[in-house]
Design a protein around this motif. Structure first.
Motif, mmCIF file in Angstrom:
data_model
loop_
_atom_site.group_PDB
_atom_site.id
_atom_site.type_symbol
_atom_site.label_atom_id
_atom_site.label_comp_id
_atom_site.label_asym_id
_atom_site.label_seq_id
_atom_site.Cartn_x
_atom_site.Cartn_y
_atom_site.Cartn_z
ATOM 1 N N PHE A 132 -0.845 4.253 -15.318
ATOM 2 C CA PHE A 132 -1.030 4.411 -13.881
ATOM 3 C C PHE A 132 0.330 4.622 -13.230
ATOM 4 C CE2 PHE A 132 -0.535 -0.198 -14.358
ATOM 5 C CZ PHE A 132 0.166 -0.618 -13.225
ATOM 6 N N VAL A 133 0.316 5.175 -12.020
ATOM 7 C CA VAL A 133 1.572 5.487 -11.331
ATOM 8 C C VAL A 133 1.733 4.749 -10.014
ATOM 9 C CG1 VAL A 133 1.824 7.780 -12.358
ATOM 10 C CG2 VAL A 133 0.547 7.532 -10.209
ATOM 11 N N ASN A 134 0.642 4.257 -9.458
ATOM 12 C CA ASN A 134 0.697 3.679 -8.120
ATOM 13 C C ASN A 134 0.437 2.175 -8.163
ATOM 14 O OD1 ASN A 134 0.876 3.616 -5.304
ATOM 15 N ND2 ASN A 134 -1.265 4.139 -5.004
ATOM 16 N N LEU A 135 -0.831 1.789 -8.219
ATOM 17 C CA LEU A 135 -1.221 0.391 -8.147
ATOM 18 C C LEU A 135 -2.351 0.099 -9.132
ATOM 19 C CD1 LEU A 135 -1.557 0.268 -4.269
ATOM 20 C CD2 LEU A 135 0.213 -0.950 -5.528
ATOM 21 N N ALA A 136 -2.375 -1.125 -9.606
ATOM 22 C CA ALA A 136 -3.504 -1.609 -10.394
ATOM 23 C C ALA A 136 -3.649 -3.095 -10.113
ATOM 24 C CB ALA A 136 -3.294 -1.349 -11.884
ATOM 25 N N GLY A 137 -4.818 -3.628 -10.393
ATOM 26 C CA GLY A 137 -4.978 -5.047 -10.148
ATOM 27 C C GLY A 137 -6.395 -5.515 -10.346
ATOM 28 N N THR A 138 -6.608 -6.767 -9.987
ATOM 29 C CA THR A 138 -7.909 -7.393 -10.150
ATOM 30 C C THR A 138 -8.212 -8.259 -8.943
ATOM 31 O OG1 THR A 138 -9.271 -8.780 -11.587
ATOM 32 C CG2 THR A 138 -6.940 -9.361 -11.421
ATOM 33 N N GLY A 139 -9.489 -8.547 -8.738
ATOM 34 C CA GLY A 139 -9.888 -9.365 -7.609
ATOM 35 C C GLY A 139 -10.780 -8.607 -6.652
ATOM 36 N N ALA A 195 2.114 -3.662 -8.749
ATOM 37 C CA ALA A 195 2.512 -2.481 -7.988
ATOM 38 C C ALA A 195 3.724 -1.781 -8.573
ATOM 39 C CB ALA A 195 2.808 -2.877 -6.539
ATOM 40 N N ASN A 196 3.580 -0.473 -8.752
ATOM 41 C CA ASN A 196 4.723 0.401 -8.988
ATOM 42 C C ASN A 196 5.176 1.000 -7.665
ATOM 43 O OD1 ASN A 196 6.603 1.840 -10.639
ATOM 44 N ND2 ASN A 196 5.311 3.659 -10.526
ATOM 45 N N ALA A 197 4.220 1.448 -6.847
ATOM 46 C CA ALA A 197 4.474 1.949 -5.510
ATOM 47 C C ALA A 197 3.861 0.986 -4.491
ATOM 48 C CB ALA A 197 3.914 3.363 -5.353
ATOM 49 N N GLN A 198 3.858 1.379 -3.227
ATOM 50 C CA GLN A 198 3.593 0.400 -2.179
ATOM 51 C C GLN A 198 2.179 0.363 -1.631
ATOM 52 O OE1 GLN A 198 6.428 1.072 0.959
ATOM 53 N NE2 GLN A 198 8.193 0.606 -0.331
ATOM 54 N N MET A 199 1.469 1.489 -1.588
ATOM 55 C CA MET A 199 0.298 1.485 -0.723
ATOM 56 C C MET A 199 -0.972 2.032 -1.359
ATOM 57 S SD MET A 199 0.772 4.587 2.071
ATOM 58 C CE MET A 199 2.417 4.131 2.609
ATOM 59 N N PHE A 200 -2.091 1.435 -0.896
ATOM 60 C CA PHE A 200 -3.386 2.065 -1.034
ATOM 61 C C PHE A 200 -3.418 3.238 -0.053
ATOM 62 C CE2 PHE A 200 -4.886 -2.411 -2.047
ATOM 63 C CZ PHE A 200 -5.085 -2.162 -3.391
ATOM 64 N N GLY A 201 -4.540 3.899 0.048
ATOM 65 C CA GLY A 201 -4.672 4.948 1.053
ATOM 66 C C GLY A 201 -4.755 4.376 2.457
ATOM 67 N N TYR A 202 -4.811 5.289 3.424
ATOM 68 C CA TYR A 202 -5.012 4.938 4.830
ATOM 69 C C TYR A 202 -3.896 4.038 5.375
ATOM 70 C CZ TYR A 202 -9.614 6.514 3.310
ATOM 71 O OH TYR A 202 -10.648 7.221 2.744
ATOM 72 N N ASN A 203 -2.670 4.207 4.881
ATOM 73 C CA ASN A 203 -1.500 3.456 5.354
ATOM 74 C C ASN A 203 -1.617 1.950 5.128
ATOM 75 O OD1 ASN A 203 0.153 5.618 6.336
ATOM 76 N ND2 ASN A 203 -1.227 5.806 8.087
ATOM 77 N N PHE A 204 -2.426 1.536 4.169
ATOM 78 C CA PHE A 204 -2.619 0.125 3.863
ATOM 79 C C PHE A 204 -1.575 -0.280 2.827
ATOM 80 C CE2 PHE A 204 -4.713 -3.603 2.125
ATOM 81 C CZ PHE A 204 -5.379 -4.143 3.215
ATOM 82 N N VAL A 205 -0.485 -0.902 3.284
ATOM 83 C CA VAL A 205 0.654 -1.214 2.425
ATOM 84 C C VAL A 205 0.477 -2.601 1.821
ATOM 85 C CG1 VAL A 205 3.154 -1.516 2.313
ATOM 86 C CG2 VAL A 205 2.178 0.278 3.752
ATOM 87 N N ILE A 206 0.228 -2.639 0.525
ATOM 88 C CA ILE A 206 -0.055 -3.893 -0.158
ATOM 89 C C ILE A 206 1.202 -4.537 -0.737
ATOM 90 C CG2 ILE A 206 -0.590 -2.748 -2.370
ATOM 91 C CD1 ILE A 206 -2.558 -5.753 -1.053
#
Length: 298
Positions: A132-139, A195-206
């Protein structure tokens, strides 16, 4: 100057139906002196990876993913550890990785940015050997991603619908987190994001502290709390302050292990599914070249 040979891979099923105009926009706005191009369309899950792998063998200079984060993931998977660059036209619904790179959500504008793009070498990641290049996770967010993936409803409203439906009944899980061989946490939580990068879509910065070229994975753990507290903390994800919340614990490392006694909902670059009781993440430093706008700061 010899024109660079590039392939646009269009996912006609992602996003909100904006793909029909893409070929004409490419013809109209792409710099024909800089690029010679071909277009291919995906027909099934995983097809973009096959098309991109074929482009590597044919010595293309770049492959441009036209779709959302899932499409970007498929194309990037074939380009990791090669000399072929990844480009993106944001054709999905959320477009988190494209937005992180400063490409926005407008395809026409992204084509013009491609004309003057620079190559940047970034890190990629693995979750149980899946790139993956952006984000991954669980929950909770992974459960919502899974529900949205299996729904006929598309776009932001799909995420809003399933977040609302699942929020109050979602059963939090026990997570043990081990980073670079050291246990850093063992408790019940709502979300674990790697996180490798910062955000989900829609400017939602996780994960506002994440950088795509620092050789480090950022881990954000959202603690167990009354559900209403999450609702009243959502504003933090839109002003880059999620890591400052009292509900959040932040860690960083190169090898992340997440263990739960139960099967876990998981997302990888926004694609939701389920995995058994152990998740292993690792960073692959400087493993992918990406075309980014000249103005992108990293």
């Amino acid at each position: 100057m010899t024109a660079q040979k590039i392939l646009f891979i269009i996912n006609p099923f992602s996003g909100l139906g904006r793909k029909k105009k893409v070929p004409s926009l490419i013809q109209q706005y792409l710099n024909a002196k800089k690029y010679s191009y071909e277009i291919a369309y995906t027909e099934y899950a995983g097809h973009a990876t096959e098309l991109a792998a074929a482009a590597v063998k044919k010595d293309y200079d770049a492959v441009i993913a036209v779709g959302g984060d899932g499409s970007v993931n498929e194309v990037a998977t074939a380009l990791i550890d090669t000399n072929v660059k990844l480009g993106i036209l944001p054709g999905g619904s959320g477009n988190g990785f494209a937005m992180h790179l400063g490409l926005g959500r407008n395809i026409r504008k992204a084509i013009t940015l491609l004309n003057d793009a620079q190559a940047m070498t970034i890190d990629t990641c693995l979750l149980n050997d899946r790139p993956f290049v952006n984000l991954a996770g669980t929950g909770f967010d992974a459960l919502v991603s899974y529900k949205a993936k299996t729904s006929t409803l598309r776009g932001l409203w799909a995420y809003i619908k399933f977040a609302a439906l699942e929020a109050w009944s979602y059963p939090m899980q026990q997570y043990q987190i081990i980073i670079d061989g050291q246990e850093v946490l063992n408790e019940v939580g709502f979300v674990v994001e790697v996180a490798n990068a910062q955000m989900f879509g829609y400017n939602f910065v996780i994960a506002p502290q994440a950088k795509i070229n620092d050789g480090i994975l950022d881990v954000l753990f959202v603690k167990k709390a009354p559900k209403w507290r999450y609702l009243f903390s959502l504003w933090r994800f839109f002003n880059h302050s999620s890591h400052k919340s009292s509900l959040v614990k932040v860690f960083a490392g190169k090898n992340i292990q997440i263990i739960s006694p139960e099967i876990m909902p998981v997302h990888v670059d926004g694609e939701g599914y389920y995995l058994e009781k152990e998740l292993n993440f690792q960073i692959k430093p400087s493993s992918l070249e990406v075309l980014v706008p000249r103005a992108f700061v990293y």
